[in-house]
Design an enzyme around this catalytic site. Structure first.
Site, PDB file in Angstrom:
ATOM      1  N   ASN A 134       0.873  -1.178   0.000  1.00  0.00           N
ATOM      2  CA  ASN A 134       0.000   0.000   0.000  1.00  0.00           C
ATOM      3  C   ASN A 134       0.908   1.225   0.000  1.00  0.00           C
ATOM      4  OD1 ASN A 134      -1.779   2.060   0.552  1.00  0.00           O
ATOM      5  ND2 ASN A 134      -2.234   1.395   2.647  1.00  0.00           N
ATOM      6  N   TRP A 135       1.006   1.858  -1.155  1.00  0.00           N
ATOM      7  CA  TRP A 135       1.922   2.998  -1.262  1.00  0.00           C
ATOM      8  C   TRP A 135       1.379   4.263  -0.616  1.00  0.00           C
ATOM      9  CZ3 TRP A 135       4.517   3.037  -6.821  1.00  0.00           C
ATOM     10  CH2 TRP A 135       5.370   1.929  -6.911  1.00  0.00           C
ATOM     11  N   LYS A 136       0.110   4.259  -0.255  1.00  0.00           N
ATOM     12  CA  LYS A 136      -0.525   5.445   0.337  1.00  0.00           C
ATOM     13  C   LYS A 136      -0.270   6.661  -0.562  1.00  0.00           C
ATOM     14  CE  LYS A 136      -0.050   3.231   4.787  1.00  0.00           C
ATOM     15  NZ  LYS A 136       0.127   3.340   6.229  1.00  0.00           N
ATOM     16  N   HIS A 176      -9.393   1.502   5.136  1.00  0.00           N
ATOM     17  CA  HIS A 176      -8.103   1.638   5.830  1.00  0.00           C
ATOM     18  C   HIS A 176      -8.275   2.620   6.991  1.00  0.00           C
ATOM     19  CE1 HIS A 176      -3.965   2.691   6.683  1.00  0.00           C
ATOM     20  NE2 HIS A 176      -3.610   1.584   6.044  1.00  0.00           N
ATOM     21  N   GLU A 219      -6.578   4.957   7.988  1.00  0.00           N
ATOM     22  CA  GLU A 219      -6.296   6.361   7.645  1.00  0.00           C
ATOM     23  C   GLU A 219      -7.503   6.997   6.952  1.00  0.00           C
ATOM     24  OE1 GLU A 219      -2.633   5.552   5.619  1.00  0.00           O
ATOM     25  OE2 GLU A 219      -1.696   5.058   7.537  1.00  0.00           O
ATOM     26  N   GLU A 238      -5.331  -4.741  10.833  1.00  0.00           N
ATOM     27  CA  GLU A 238      -4.276  -3.744  11.013  1.00  0.00           C
ATOM     28  C   GLU A 238      -4.519  -2.975  12.313  1.00  0.00           C
ATOM     29  OE1 GLU A 238      -2.272  -2.642   7.062  1.00  0.00           O
ATOM     30  OE2 GLU A 238      -3.999  -1.349   7.288  1.00  0.00           O
ATOM     31  N   GLY A 262       2.783   2.212  10.813  1.00  0.00           N
ATOM     32  CA  GLY A 262       3.785   3.266  10.646  1.00  0.00           C
ATOM     33  C   GLY A 262       4.548   3.618  11.911  1.00  0.00           C
ATOM     34  N   GLY A 266       2.810  -1.115   4.296  1.00  0.00           N
ATOM     35  CA  GLY A 266       2.874   0.292   3.928  1.00  0.00           C
ATOM     36  C   GLY A 266       4.300   0.708   3.596  1.00  0.00           C
ATOM     37  N   GLY A 267       4.955   1.333   4.552  1.00  0.00           N
ATOM     38  CA  GLY A 267       6.273   1.934   4.326  1.00  0.00           C
ATOM     39  C   GLY A 267       7.276   1.016   3.636  1.00  0.00           C
TER      40      GLY A 267
HETATM   41  P1  PGA Z   1       2.999   0.273   7.637  1.00  0.00           P
HETATM   42  O1  PGA Z   1       1.515   0.515   7.079  1.00  0.00           O
HETATM   43  O2  PGA Z   1       3.509  -1.018   7.026  1.00  0.00           O
HETATM   44  O3  PGA Z   1       3.775   1.479   7.147  1.00  0.00           O
HETATM   45  O4  PGA Z   1       2.909   0.203   9.117  1.00  0.00           O
HETATM   46  C1  PGA Z   1       0.636  -0.577   6.926  1.00  0.00           C
HETATM   47  C2  PGA Z   1      -0.665  -0.094   6.356  1.00  0.00           C
HETATM   48  O5  PGA Z   1      -1.140   0.982   6.742  1.00  0.00           O
HETATM   49  O6  PGA Z   1      -1.272  -0.763   5.490  1.00  0.00           O
END
Ligand code: PGA
Length: 266
Positions: free
Chosen positions: A11-13, A99, A101, A169, A175, A235-236
């Site tokens: 997930n590149w966000k 998600h 976020e 999650e 993050g 994510g990251g």
């Molecule tokens: P993260 O994010 O690997 O940067 O903790 C995971 C996500 O939000 O899908």
């Protein structure tokens, strides 16, 4: 390790310009060579601006492409939003929904996630539905209750192992570099498996349940080996080839025996 064909989803966000496509080319090469025996599907969910270019780039490789959100409506006056049909048209085969976020930044409620998931299903996209407790809920011992409530509210009618993936999650692990213990992950995933059986019944069958939150190469092996963990939402660490391939490598040599195999290629 799991008997369901796992999937590792990046997930590149809100990261990524065309320069990032080189990371994907390196990943595709690795999957065709040294990583060829990795027994997991692989998908990247870039920002919408990169979807079609990424889809072109990975055509014919083992890498699938997904979106990060879609609107519940098929079309209309919704400035800035994207429909499931548009994602599909751009080359996506799945979409991340709910998600944390989006739940926090855009006030998305379970019923919104359900409506969006139904829209995704209507276009033949796999809905990757995210659930997870906050730090405060965890401290109050509410984790499993929150997961049940979110599943009950977010899962649309007619979800099956083929059209839906659940991602657990914990919000506090996203993050932050923090992860739950493997015992906590096992308890959460066993609970989700039970709830899927209760809420969806037989069609849930071998629905994939992913773990997400600070997954990196150093902890992927341990986390992915937990019972009922059928892959990762990353994510990251999905932004850099070396890190992402290091996570997929947790499945190197893994035997794959799931009917869900080939859902996204591979
Ligand atoms: P993260 O994010 O690997 O940067 O903790 C995971 C996500 O939000 O899908």
């Amino acid at each position: 390790m799991t008997t369901i064909r796992p999937i590792v989803i990046g997930n590149w966000k809100m990261h990524g310009t065309s320069a990032y496509l080189a990371e994907v080319a390196a990943l595709a090469d690795w999957l065709a060579g040294e990583g060829a025996d990795a027994g997991a599907d692989v998908m990247i969910c870039p920002p919408a601006t990169l979807l079609s270019r990424l889809a072109d780039k990975v055509a014919g490789t083992r890498i699938g492409v997904g979106g990060q959100d879609c609107h519940a409506a098929a079309q209309g006056a919704h400035t800035g939003d994207i429909s499931a049909a548009m994602l599909k048209d751009a080359g996506a085969s799945a979409v991340i929904l709910g998600h944390s976020e989006r739940r926090a930044d855009h006030g998305e409620r379970d019923r919104d996630v359900r409506a969006k998931s139904a829209a995704a299903h209507g276009e033949g996209l796999t809905a990757i539905i995210c659930i997870g407790e906050t730090q405060g809920q965890r401290e109050l011992g509410l984790t499993l209750k929150v997961l049940s409530r979110q599943l009950e509210g977010s899962l649309p009618q007619a979800c099956t192992a083929q059209n839906t993936i659940v991602a657990y999650e914990p919000v506090w692990a996203i993050g932050t570099g923090l992860t739950p213990t493997t015992d906590d992950v096992a308890a959460a995933h066993a609970h989700i498996r039970g709830e899927l059986n209760r809420l969806v019944g037989l069609p849930a069958g071998d629905m994939r349940i992913l773990y997400g939150g600070s997954v990196k190469p150093a902890n992927a092996g341990e986390l992915m080996a937990v019972a009922n963990v059928d892959g990762a939402l990353v994510g990251g660490a999905s932004l850099k080839f070396a890190d992402f391939s290091g996570i997929v490598a947790a499945y190197k040599g893994a035997r794959v025996i799931s009917p869900a195999a080939g859902q996204f290629g591979g």
